[in-house]
Scaffold this motif. Structure first.
Motif, PDB file in Angstrom:
ATOM      1  N   UNK A 282     -54.320  38.133 -61.355  1.00  0.00           N
ATOM      2  CA  UNK A 282     -54.351  38.418 -59.851  1.00  0.00           C
ATOM      3  C   UNK A 282     -53.367  39.543 -59.595  1.00  0.00           C
ATOM      4  N   UNK A 283     -51.953  38.938 -60.150  1.00  0.00           N
ATOM      5  CA  UNK A 283     -51.056  39.801 -59.703  1.00  0.00           C
ATOM      6  C   UNK A 283     -51.121  41.113 -60.006  1.00  0.00           C
ATOM      7  N   UNK A 284     -51.901  41.582 -61.108  1.00  0.00           N
ATOM      8  CA  UNK A 284     -52.093  42.835 -61.366  1.00  0.00           C
ATOM      9  C   UNK A 284     -52.906  43.780 -60.132  1.00  0.00           C
ATOM     10  N   UNK A 285     -54.038  42.879 -59.752  1.00  0.00           N
ATOM     11  CA  UNK A 285     -54.569  43.580 -58.584  1.00  0.00           C
ATOM     12  C   UNK A 285     -53.541  43.809 -57.353  1.00  0.00           C
ATOM     13  N   UNK A 286     -52.517  42.711 -57.243  1.00  0.00           N
ATOM     14  CA  UNK A 286     -51.607  42.864 -56.045  1.00  0.00           C
ATOM     15  C   UNK A 286     -50.819  44.093 -56.250  1.00  0.00           C
ATOM     16  N   UNK A 287     -50.469  44.443 -57.582  1.00  0.00           N
ATOM     17  CA  UNK A 287     -49.796  45.669 -57.918  1.00  0.00           C
ATOM     18  C   UNK A 287     -50.619  46.932 -57.185  1.00  0.00           C
ATOM     19  N   UNK A 288     -52.057  46.782 -57.579  1.00  0.00           N
ATOM     20  CA  UNK A 288     -52.865  47.639 -57.151  1.00  0.00           C
ATOM     21  C   UNK A 288     -53.038  48.062 -55.709  1.00  0.00           C
TER      22      UNK A 288
ATOM     23  N   UNK B 134     -37.019  42.314 -63.013  1.00  0.00           N
ATOM     24  CA  UNK B 134     -37.878  43.329 -62.662  1.00  0.00           C
ATOM     25  C   UNK B 134     -38.688  42.822 -61.572  1.00  0.00           C
ATOM     26  N   UNK B 135     -39.066  41.551 -61.025  1.00  0.00           N
ATOM     27  CA  UNK B 135     -39.416  41.145 -60.007  1.00  0.00           C
ATOM     28  C   UNK B 135     -38.715  41.590 -58.811  1.00  0.00           C
TER      29      UNK B 135
ATOM     30  N   UNK C 288     -44.522  45.808 -65.955  1.00  0.00           N
ATOM     31  CA  UNK C 288     -44.845  44.365 -65.396  1.00  0.00           C
ATOM     32  C   UNK C 288     -46.335  44.156 -65.673  1.00  0.00           C
ATOM     33  N   UNK C 289     -47.076  44.980 -65.151  1.00  0.00           N
ATOM     34  CA  UNK C 289     -48.740  44.996 -65.327  1.00  0.00           C
ATOM     35  C   UNK C 289     -49.115  44.643 -66.738  1.00  0.00           C
ATOM     36  N   UNK C 290     -48.497  45.282 -67.691  1.00  0.00           N
ATOM     37  CA  UNK C 290     -48.683  45.434 -69.094  1.00  0.00           C
ATOM     38  C   UNK C 290     -48.276  44.032 -69.692  1.00  0.00           C
ATOM     39  N   UNK C 291     -47.073  43.580 -69.019  1.00  0.00           N
ATOM     40  CA  UNK C 291     -46.610  42.257 -69.548  1.00  0.00           C
ATOM     41  C   UNK C 291     -47.689  41.242 -69.196  1.00  0.00           C
ATOM     42  N   UNK C 292     -48.026  41.193 -68.089  1.00  0.00           N
ATOM     43  CA  UNK C 292     -48.787  40.189 -67.280  1.00  0.00           C
ATOM     44  C   UNK C 292     -50.143  40.236 -67.942  1.00  0.00           C
TER      45      UNK C 292
ATOM     46  N   UNK D  61     -47.023  35.907 -56.052  1.00  0.00           N
ATOM     47  CA  UNK D  61     -47.878  35.951 -57.002  1.00  0.00           C
ATOM     48  C   UNK D  61     -47.414  36.418 -58.191  1.00  0.00           C
ATOM     49  N   UNK D  62     -46.248  37.418 -58.399  1.00  0.00           N
ATOM     50  CA  UNK D  62     -45.784  37.956 -59.842  1.00  0.00           C
ATOM     51  C   UNK D  62     -44.813  36.988 -60.067  1.00  0.00           C
ATOM     52  N   UNK D  63     -44.868  36.382 -61.394  1.00  0.00           N
ATOM     53  CA  UNK D  63     -44.007  35.414 -61.855  1.00  0.00           C
ATOM     54  C   UNK D  63     -42.532  35.965 -62.090  1.00  0.00           C
ATOM     55  N   UNK D  64     -41.576  35.443 -62.034  1.00  0.00           N
ATOM     56  CA  UNK D  64     -40.170  35.893 -62.267  1.00  0.00           C
ATOM     57  C   UNK D  64     -39.971  35.238 -63.948  1.00  0.00           C
TER      58      UNK D  64
END
Length: 394
Positions: free
Chosen positions: A3-9, A67-68, A115-119, A177-180
């Motif tokens: 889900x955090x990847x969609x938040x970045x979107x 990064x967060x 971050x997206x690739x890491x997630x 939603x994005x983990x630290x």
């Protein structure tokens, strides 16, 4: 996809909307601020310059930061810039607000990509980047028309406030939603710059610049081609551009999957497909059904390569992807500037409204040559199939 990847979107959608919606606000801004439409057009150029120059500089300033935390700070900077724009009493303040917002874009796209690739995991790198940068596609299809409509109904400031509100939602989403995750020990600026000692990074950046120049060389002048050559009524053009946007979205999804499975071959295939479509556009331009098909195919081909362009730079940068991916955003914006200039030049030379598509095909051929050169260099270095280890700590 997490889900955090969609938040970045969503945040990319907000940033993309504010970048592109000025084109739909030109008359309202010019009338309210008592400046010429060409002067308002400089708000687009000023933003692009802020991305090109400011993105890498801001990224270097955040290398020591988790990064967060960096993403949250960049979104706050973007919101601040948008707020200045919404409250701007004159043209100069509006330009300043645009530049402030632009400073956040390049760095956010670079850090957000990592971050997206890491997630999502390296095996889903292309799909994660496709989801994140689909926000740009949706910005063109939905955000820009919505911003134009809102400006017509409630004034141009309302458009900036609306994007500002969505950006705050995106900021809260990132915060929650994005983990630290622990940040890798600071290795100094030298490691990030060290990625640029790899010639394949420069070739990958050149590929991004040339292919985006090709896209915008043709796209910037689609409207007059559709009305003056094909004979569509002006009222139909927004619908045709929406079809182009739908093709872009489909291309992003397909391109993300190819980038995961066959990165460089998929990139070369996508650029080749775009070049072929660009050559077909002048031939199709005199027949309406063929033109509609060509416009949709152009959108699919043009955006199928975007996930691969970003993934290729990340791959070649190895353990120092942050500055390289930010610089790739700068390369995109340089291409976005070169393309319309080339397209306008061939029109001014009296070659007609089909000429930008032909010129764009030449730019696409140059981009394909750069992509092929990347493969040749990788083979010579003996790294054609080996994936470099990446620092993916968030």
């Amino acid at each position: 996809m997490p889900l955090p990847v969609y938040v970045l979107g969503l945040t990319v959608f907000c940033i993309g909307t504010t970048e592109f919606m000025i084109s739909g606000l030109l008359p309202d801004l010019a009338g309210d601020l008592s400046v010429s439409i060409p002067a308002v057009g400089w708000l687009i150029s000023g933003y692009a310059l802020g991305v090109v120059v400011g993105g890498p500089a801001v990224t270097l300033a955040t290398l020591r930061v988790n990064r967060k935390t960096s993403l949250l700070g960049l979104l706050l900077l973007f919101v601040a810039g948008q707020t200045v724009c919404a409250l701007a009493p004159d043209y100069g303040v509006l330009m300043a607000g645009r530049v402030v917002a632009a400073l956040a874009q390049g760095a956010f796209f670079g850090i957000g990509s990592v971050v997206a690739v890491d997630l999502a995991g390296p095996e889903r790198r292309g799909r994660a980047l496709a989801v994140m940068f689909a926000g740009l596609t949706v910005a063109n299809v939905v955000g820009v028309p919505a911003g134009t409509f809102l400006s017509q109904q409630a004034g141009w400031r309302a458009s900036f406030w609306a994007v500002d509100a969505l950006a705050v939602v995106g900021l809260l989403g990132v915060a929650v939603l994005v983990p630290r995750r622990p940040t890798a020990p600071y290795a100094g600026i030298g490691r990030e710059f060290g990625a640029f000692r790899n010639p394949r990074v420069w070739v990958a950046l050149s590929t991004s610049m040339l292919t985006q120049a090709a896209v915008f060389c043709c796209f910037s002048y689609l409207s007059p081609l559709l009305t003056e050559v094909t004979g569509f009524a002006e009222a139909v053009v927004p619908l045709l551009l929406a079809l182009f946007g739908a093709g872009c979205f489909l291309g992003s999804v397909v391109g993300g999957r190819f980038a995961d499975r066959h990165l460089l071959p998929g990139l070369c295939a996508g650029i080749t497909a775009m070049g072929v479509v660009l050559l077909l556009i002048p031939l199709a331009a005199h027949q309406k059904a063929a033109t509609v098909a060509a416009v949709v195919a152009f959108g699919v081909a043009a955006f199928s390569i975007n996930p691969a362009l970003q993934a290729q730079v990340m791959k070649e940068a190895g353990a120092a992807p942050t500055l390289a991916t930010t610089t790739n955003t700068s390369a995109f914006n340089i291409g976005n500037t070169i393309g319309p200039w080339v397209g306008g030049g061939v029109i001014d030379a009296g070659l007609g409204f089909t000429a930008p598509a032909r010129a764009a095909a030449l730019l696409a051929a140059a981009g394909l040559a750069a992509a092929v050169a990347s493969g040749v260099l990788a083979r010579r270095a003996g790294t054609g199939v080996r994936e470099p280890q990446e620092d993916v700590a968030v």
